[in-house]
Design an enzyme around this catalytic site. Structure first.
Site, PDB file in Angstrom:
ATOM      1  N   TYR A 129       0.834  -1.201   0.000  1.00  0.00           N
ATOM      2  CA  TYR A 129       0.000   0.000   0.000  1.00  0.00           C
ATOM      3  C   TYR A 129       0.870   1.254   0.000  1.00  0.00           C
ATOM      4  CZ  TYR A 129      -3.909   3.101   0.954  1.00  0.00           C
ATOM      5  OH  TYR A 129      -4.865   4.085   0.854  1.00  0.00           O
ATOM      6  N   GLN A 193     -11.286  -0.014   1.955  1.00  0.00           N
ATOM      7  CA  GLN A 193     -11.759  -0.846   0.845  1.00  0.00           C
ATOM      8  C   GLN A 193     -10.599  -1.508   0.108  1.00  0.00           C
ATOM      9  OE1 GLN A 193     -12.258   2.439   1.182  1.00  0.00           O
ATOM     10  NE2 GLN A 193     -12.193   3.537  -0.771  1.00  0.00           N
ATOM     11  N   ASN A 221      -3.914   5.692   6.833  1.00  0.00           N
ATOM     12  CA  ASN A 221      -4.608   6.406   7.901  1.00  0.00           C
ATOM     13  C   ASN A 221      -5.257   5.442   8.889  1.00  0.00           C
ATOM     14  OD1 ASN A 221      -7.001   5.483   6.722  1.00  0.00           O
ATOM     15  ND2 ASN A 221      -7.418   7.421   5.682  1.00  0.00           N
ATOM     16  N   THR A 244       3.187   9.561  12.073  1.00  0.00           N
ATOM     17  CA  THR A 244       4.644   9.533  12.084  1.00  0.00           C
ATOM     18  C   THR A 244       5.193  10.320  13.265  1.00  0.00           C
ATOM     19  OG1 THR A 244       6.618   9.816  10.698  1.00  0.00           O
ATOM     20  CG2 THR A 244       4.958  11.588  10.644  1.00  0.00           C
ATOM     21  N   GLN A 266       9.150  16.317  10.015  1.00  0.00           N
ATOM     22  CA  GLN A 266       8.151  15.293  10.353  1.00  0.00           C
ATOM     23  C   GLN A 266       6.784  15.926  10.562  1.00  0.00           C
ATOM     24  OE1 GLN A 266      10.243  12.761   9.208  1.00  0.00           O
ATOM     25  NE2 GLN A 266       8.666  11.726  10.392  1.00  0.00           N
ATOM     26  N   HIS A 269       4.124  16.124   7.699  1.00  0.00           N
ATOM     27  CA  HIS A 269       3.370  14.959   7.235  1.00  0.00           C
ATOM     28  C   HIS A 269       1.879  15.082   7.542  1.00  0.00           C
ATOM     29  CE1 HIS A 269       6.181  11.943   5.693  1.00  0.00           C
ATOM     30  NE2 HIS A 269       7.045  12.340   6.593  1.00  0.00           N
ATOM     31  N   GLU A 335       9.606   6.105  16.352  1.00  0.00           N
ATOM     32  CA  GLU A 335       9.722   5.607  14.976  1.00  0.00           C
ATOM     33  C   GLU A 335      11.066   6.033  14.393  1.00  0.00           C
ATOM     34  OE1 GLU A 335       7.321   6.121  10.719  1.00  0.00           O
ATOM     35  OE2 GLU A 335       7.099   7.608  12.320  1.00  0.00           O
ATOM     36  N   HIS A 336      11.374   7.316  14.474  1.00  0.00           N
ATOM     37  CA  HIS A 336      12.659   7.860  14.041  1.00  0.00           C
ATOM     38  C   HIS A 336      13.341   8.514  15.242  1.00  0.00           C
ATOM     39  CE1 HIS A 336       9.800   8.381  10.594  1.00  0.00           C
ATOM     40  NE2 HIS A 336      10.772   7.783   9.927  1.00  0.00           N
ATOM     41  N   ASP A 369      14.261   8.689   4.843  1.00  0.00           N
ATOM     42  CA  ASP A 369      12.990   8.650   4.126  1.00  0.00           C
ATOM     43  C   ASP A 369      13.184   8.310   2.661  1.00  0.00           C
ATOM     44  OD1 ASP A 369      11.406   9.246   6.293  1.00  0.00           O
ATOM     45  OD2 ASP A 369      11.347  11.400   5.914  1.00  0.00           O
ATOM     46  N   GLU A 423       2.638 -34.824  30.630  1.00  0.00           N
ATOM     47  CA  GLU A 423       1.609 -33.882  30.184  1.00  0.00           C
ATOM     48  C   GLU A 423       0.241 -34.551  30.045  1.00  0.00           C
ATOM     49  OE1 GLU A 423       2.974 -31.844  26.676  1.00  0.00           O
ATOM     50  OE2 GLU A 423       4.452 -30.682  27.805  1.00  0.00           O
ATOM     51  N   HIS A 428       0.650 -39.360  22.512  1.00  0.00           N
ATOM     52  CA  HIS A 428       1.862 -38.807  21.913  1.00  0.00           C
ATOM     53  C   HIS A 428       3.009 -39.819  22.025  1.00  0.00           C
ATOM     54  CE1 HIS A 428      -0.290 -35.062  21.897  1.00  0.00           C
ATOM     55  NE2 HIS A 428       0.759 -34.369  21.464  1.00  0.00           N
TER      56      HIS A 428
END
Length: 441
Positions: A129, A193, A221, A244, A266, A269, A335-336, A369, A423, A428
């Site tokens: 994506y 979707q 998003n 971000t 940043q 964004h 994240e960064h 980036d 067990e 087994h």
């Protein structure tokens, strides 16, 4: 300009720190009830539902979901040569880094006649994506496609929202990036979707089969994230990406202009983007505020940047020492994370929680980036405490292959039986004993 938190003299324990530090609040669960009807409709009515929601959310209705190959080729032919050269360099550097991530199969001889081999097998088909909201993200195409190809994924489909401005096609730069990467299956669909269509598959308006995938990766998003959460299990996912974020650990040696520029980079964004400065120097914090005020007034997305910087997710945290600062950034798990201290390389080596670490004044997040060679699809919201960013490993599955001879099984049989009995799973043990009942070989 930035809100301030003063932790000088006392750094709380990690759990308390995480509750204290600025961070964007994104309620994925609250988005689930809005996403569920979309996902259910795509499952039940396929492309018809996809196009209805596309028209509602993106204000355009493509003729087909799959983008014709001619449009992909045209986008590449029309691409600005400077942008093409930059994308080609970004792709080359990403391929160099990700090629070294490919794991090798290993065979371990446990005992004579008994081996365990770990095979690394790529996911068969993956949906990637690339967002298309406030900005254009051909770089996200690079960051998703390169590791998938390095892993050996055999079938890739790229999804990106259609743009009314471009006649219902994804942004042409996104299409051009796909062409440069030899991805010829692109779907003009975005949001929840898109995830639903990738999970369930459908038949396009022209009769083309849009085959379901095994895994979906890439940021988006909150609605896309909610759809990923809802469909996890039907598909694999990389992560639940949130807004971000950047954290910068800096001392008095840092350049206030560099710090301010990186915080702004940043913030542009999204209004929910987080920009956090952790510093031992109140003088630097003051200077950064001055620089921010000056630079925000002249940057292109002034209103968006200012909203993000003044939001509760952004701020300055004052600490007494770099040691305390390291505790803070490890608790934050950005994240960064940039390290701009007198001994940045040494301090960066002590960081344990971050999506990616940028060392010193000449490794800004913007480099990562686009052209560092590293991957920019990284864990947000503190997930770096337990998760990694996108890599070749994301698209590989480890399969253990167990190969034991009769003698090797016989030698361990009594211990398997003992553990099975412990067990209370006697069948087994009997499954092992059955191989030797009456055996005279």
């Amino acid at each position: 300009m930035l809100n301030r938190t003063d932790l000088r003299g006392r750094v709380p324990r990690p759990a308390e720190l995480r509750a204290t530090l600025p961070r964007a609040e994104v309620d994925v669960d609250a988005a689930l009830h809005q996403v569920r009807p979309v996902v259910d409709a795509v499952r039940d009515r396929g492309v018809e539902a996809v196009l209805e929601y596309t028209e509602q959310f993106d204000r355009v209705r493509p003729d087909t979901v799959r983008v014709p190959r001619a449009e992909i080729d045209k986008a590449l032919a029309d691409l600005d040569p400077a942008v093409r050269a930059a994308l080609e360099e970004a792709i080359a550097r990403a391929r160099t880094v990700h090629a070294d991530q490919r794991r090798q199969d290993t065979t371990t001889t446990v005992v004579d006649g008994g081996t365990v081999t770990e095979r690394w097998v790529p996911v068969s088909r993956v949906g990637l994506y690339a967002p298309g909201g406030l900005a254009v993200y051909p770089s996200s195409v690079v960051m998703n496609v390169v590791p998938a190809q390095a892993a050996g994924v055999g079938s890739l489909v790229l999804c990106s929202p259609p743009q009314a401005e471009f006649g219902g096609l994804p942004h042409p730069t996104t299409l051009a990036a796909a062409a440069l990467l030899d991805v010829d299956e692109v779907w003009a669909v975005g949001g929840a979707q898109a995830v639903a269509l990738l999970a369930y598959g459908a038949t396009d308006t022209d009769g083309t089969e849009l085959d379901a995938v095994d895994m979906v990766t890439g940021p988006g998003n909150v609605y896309l994230t909610a759809a990923k959460r809802m469909l996890r299990g039907i598909i694999g996912i990389d992560s639940e990406a949130g807004p971000t974020e950047i954290a910068i650990l800096a001392d008095e040696t840092a350049d206030a202009g560099h710090v301010a520029a990186d915080l702004i980079s940043q913030a542009e964004h999204d209004t929910l983007a987080a920009s956090v400065l952790v510093t031992t120097s109140e003088e630097l914090a003051d200077a950064v505020d001055v620089e921010l005020q000056r630079r925000v007034e002249t940057t292109k997305h002034t209103e968006r940047v200012e909203t993000a910087l003044r939001g509760p997710q952004s701020g300055t945290v004052l600490v007494s020492t770099v040691e305390d600062g390291l505790k803070v950034v490890d608790a934050y798990a950005a994240e960064h994370l940039e390290i701009q201290t007198a001994d940045a390389r040494k301090d960066a080596a002590r960081v344990t929680n971050a999506g990616a670490v940028f060392v010193g004044p000449y490794a800004p997040v913007s480099l990562g980036d686009y052209c560092a060679g590293s991957n920019h699809v990284l864990p947000t919201g503190g997930f770096a405490r337990h998760s990694s960013g996108l890599s070749v490993q994301t698209f590989l599955r480890g399969i253990h292959v167990i190969d034991y001879s009769e003698d090797a099984l016989r030698d361990i049989a009594d211990k398997v039986v003992a553990l099975a009995d412990a067990e209370d799973l006697p069948a087994h043990g009997e499954a092992v004993q059955a191989r030797f009942e009456g055996a005279t070989r």
